[in-house]
Design a protein around this motif. Structure first.
Motif: not given
Length: 165
Positions: A152-155, A99-103, A5-6
């Protein structure tokens, strides 16, 4: 699968991480909890960086091993700079894990409101040490949203998705 998470201080990273871990299911690994349990005191950004570096050095091999044996992870570690995100990439990429990067896209005013509330209420599982508004503003200067070039794969999540509508 590794989720990370960012988002700025008070954006809801820990709330999201805890929810994801229950929903998926996955192991929730909270950096602030580890820093606090290892006796780290965080009063300044320099304190946080020193303790975070130590914590990540301890946790990196363990996280890779958990992924290797098939455990999904939600890292409640701020992925707020390209360097932070590169560290996370070094966890999942060598293993070929997804992976998933949650923003967290949350307005500054709401981040500060949540920070004040967390400092006042000290909720279990969300409060590990008091974060001053000055520290929030200092850390926010270093926040760099992820770019497409990072790959990154971002949500994306906003305040409404966490119930703060």
């Amino acid at each position: 699968m590794l989720h990370f998470i960012a988002g700025k201080v008070g954006s809801g990273k820990t709330t999201l991480a805890r929810g994801l871990a229950l929903e998926l299911p996955a192991a929730h690994i909270c950096e602030d909890q580890w820093i606090a349990l290892l006796g780290g005191e965080v009063k300044t950004l320099r304190d946080y960086v020193r303790h975070s570096t130590r914590c990540r050095g301890l946790m990196g091999p363990h996280l890779r091993e958990l992924l290797r044996v098939g455990t999904s992870l939600v890292l409640d570690f701020a992925a707020n700079t390209p360097r932070d995100r590169a560290w996370v990439r070094g966890i999942f990429e060598p293993l070929g894990a997804d992976h998933v990067l949650h923003v967290m896209d949350v307005p500054e005013a709401l981040c500060l409101e949540r920070l004040r509330r967390r400092n006042a209420e000290r909720p279990e599982g969300l409060f590990w040490f008091e974060v001053s508004e000055a520290l929030h503003h200092e850390a926010a200067r270093y926040y760099v949203p992820p770019t497409e070039a990072e790959g990154f794969r971002v949500v994306r999540h906003d305040a409404a998705s966490l119930g703060d509508g």
